[in-house]
Write an enzyme that holds these catalytic residues in place. Structure first.
Site, PDB file in Angstrom:
ATOM      1  N   PRO A  89     -33.717  12.447 -38.073  1.00  0.00           N
ATOM      2  CA  PRO A  89     -35.085  12.733 -38.544  1.00  0.00           C
ATOM      3  C   PRO A  89     -36.123  11.841 -37.868  1.00  0.00           C
ATOM      4  O   PRO A  89     -37.311  12.130 -37.927  1.00  0.00           O
ATOM      5  CB  PRO A  89     -35.032  12.467 -40.049  1.00  0.00           C
ATOM      6  N   GLU A 116     -26.163   7.024 -43.724  1.00  0.00           N
ATOM      7  CA  GLU A 116     -27.519   6.501 -43.502  1.00  0.00           C
ATOM      8  C   GLU A 116     -27.899   6.579 -42.033  1.00  0.00           C
ATOM      9  O   GLU A 116     -29.067   6.411 -41.692  1.00  0.00           O
ATOM     10  CB  GLU A 116     -27.615   5.048 -43.987  1.00  0.00           C
ATOM     11  N   ARG A 153     -29.183  29.900 -25.555  1.00  0.00           N
ATOM     12  CA  ARG A 153     -29.839  31.200 -25.315  1.00  0.00           C
ATOM     13  C   ARG A 153     -30.659  31.208 -24.034  1.00  0.00           C
ATOM     14  O   ARG A 153     -30.965  32.288 -23.501  1.00  0.00           O
ATOM     15  CB  ARG A 153     -30.818  31.549 -26.436  1.00  0.00           C
ATOM     16  N   ASP A 168     -39.382  36.570 -25.082  1.00  0.00           N
ATOM     17  CA  ASP A 168     -39.274  36.135 -26.470  1.00  0.00           C
ATOM     18  C   ASP A 168     -40.616  35.594 -26.918  1.00  0.00           C
ATOM     19  O   ASP A 168     -41.208  34.775 -26.236  1.00  0.00           O
ATOM     20  CB  ASP A 168     -38.221  35.014 -26.602  1.00  0.00           C
TER      21      ASP A 168
HETATM   22  N1  4GX Z   1     -33.314  16.710 -37.767  1.00  0.00           N
HETATM   23  N2  4GX Z   1     -30.333  14.399 -40.560  1.00  0.00           N
HETATM   24  C1  4GX Z   1     -28.774  12.975 -39.295  1.00  0.00           C
HETATM   25  C2  4GX Z   1     -27.836  10.965 -40.332  1.00  0.00           C
HETATM   26  C3  4GX Z   1     -28.599  10.128 -39.372  1.00  0.00           C
HETATM   27  C4  4GX Z   1     -29.703   9.352 -39.755  1.00  0.00           C
HETATM   28  C5  4GX Z   1     -30.356   8.590 -38.803  1.00  0.00           C
HETATM   29  C6  4GX Z   1     -28.828   9.398 -37.180  1.00  0.00           C
HETATM   30  C7  4GX Z   1     -29.904   8.612 -37.521  1.00  0.00           C
HETATM   31  C8  4GX Z   1     -32.023  15.648 -39.202  1.00  0.00           C
HETATM   32  C9  4GX Z   1     -33.194  16.437 -39.056  1.00  0.00           C
HETATM   33  C10 4GX Z   1     -31.519  15.089 -40.467  1.00  0.00           C
HETATM   34  C11 4GX Z   1     -30.002  13.693 -41.788  1.00  0.00           C
HETATM   35  C12 4GX Z   1     -29.284  14.370 -39.558  1.00  0.00           C
HETATM   36  C13 4GX Z   1     -29.503  12.291 -41.508  1.00  0.00           C
HETATM   37  N3  4GX Z   1     -28.176  10.136 -38.090  1.00  0.00           N
HETATM   38  N4  4GX Z   1     -31.504  15.493 -37.991  1.00  0.00           N
HETATM   39  N5  4GX Z   1     -28.395  12.298 -40.541  1.00  0.00           N
HETATM   40  N6  4GX Z   1     -34.026  16.812 -39.995  1.00  0.00           N
HETATM   41  O1  4GX Z   1     -32.209  15.215 -41.454  1.00  0.00           O
HETATM   42  O2  4GX Z   1     -32.277  16.143 -37.116  1.00  0.00           O
END
Ligand code: 4GX
Length: 257
Positions: A89, A116, A153, A168
């Site tokens: 995120p 986490e 794609r 697209d």
């Molecule tokens: N867009 N998540 C990853 C664990 C995490 C946290 C910090 C690496 C660093 C998300 C999103 C997402 C939740 C995937 C936490 N990994 N990833 N995960 N929205 O929410 O990509």
């Protein structure tokens, strides 16, 4: 291109990759995708991939060494350079334009975090962190599959018709026009007849093209005006946009509420 997905839930990722156009491209050899179980790169009897955070606090953090070993194995097999993407995120937001750019990379690795997150020292091996949007998921597997699908794609031969990929709607920065199929009339709730717009039944191809452009530009203006700044509009579409904006500013309703 090659894509490697590193995850602690390989069966979840593999199941999704069986379906649809991407599944067919993998089965047919157009795409070389391998799903790697992070636990295969541990060195302890219990195959532990996570540990408690230094400094305390809730949750667990993915350990760096299994990830380093996985990346070393992938690089030995695929060759350098790898484009290593960590789903997070905190990452840069995925867009169609970025997906198109990524589809030209030779070797992409999608690193899926859980808990986490991932020990920060992994960032030394990460090309870029990718976010699919501002909401919290339980892990990086679903985001990795989203990135994989949209990047795949764009690879020539993955979608049957290259023309349809190029045209697209999102590639041009516009929302799509509405679509209809048979029958020409269906009954809505309370029996109101719901009909296919007459122009689509007319066989007047130039008129149909114009109607679709008007719908696409109109919907984009109504729902996603932010897209219009970056849209690649042709002359007709620019004319339509000018008309619709003028109508809107005169307060003329268009039935889009
Ligand atoms: N867009 N998540 C990853 C664990 C995490 C946290 C910090 C690496 C660093 C998300 C999103 C997402 C939740 C995937 C936490 N990994 N990833 N995960 N929205 O929410 O990509």
């Amino acid at each position: 291109m090659t894509i490697d997905v590193v995850t602690i839930f390989p069966t979840m990722v593999e199941a999704v990759l069986q379906a649809g156009v991407v599944g067919r491209a993998i089965a047919g050899g157009t795409l070389d995708v391998k799903v790697r179980d992070l636990r295969d790169f541990t060195s302890d009897r219990h195959r532990v991939v996570d540990d408690v955070p230094y400094g305390g606090g809730p949750g667990m953090v993915l350990k760096p060494e299994p990830i380093f070993r996985a990346l070393d194995a992938i690089e030995a097999e695929r060759g350098a350079p790898l484009t290593v993407l960590l789903l997070s995120p905190q990452g840069r937001r995925l867009t169609q334009a970025w997906a198109e750019e990524l589809s030209r990379a030779a070797h992409v690795v999608l690193l899926c975090g859980r808990y986490e997150g991932v020990d920060e020292r992994v960032s030394a091996r990460v090309t870029e962190e990718v976010s699919i949007g501002d909401y919290v998921l339980s892990g990086g597997e679903l985001p990795a599959l989203v990135v994989l699908d949209t990047v795949a794609r764009q690879v020539p031969g993955v979608v049957g018709d290259d023309q349809s990929v190029a045209e697209d709607s999102f590639s041009r920065g516009l929302l799509d026009h509405p679509h209809y199929t048979r029958p020409v009339e269906v009954e809505g709730r309370d029996g109101t007849p719901l009909r296919v717009p007459e122009v689509l039944l007319s066989g007047h191809h130039a008129e149909i093209r114009r109607w679709r452009k008007r719908e696409a530009v109109g919907r984009t203006l109504a729902r996603r005006p932010d897209l219009l700044a970056g849209a690649a509009l042709d002359e007709d579409e620019r004319d339509i946009l000018r008309e619709l904006v003028a109508e809107r500013d005169r307060g003329v309703g268009d039935g889009r509420d």
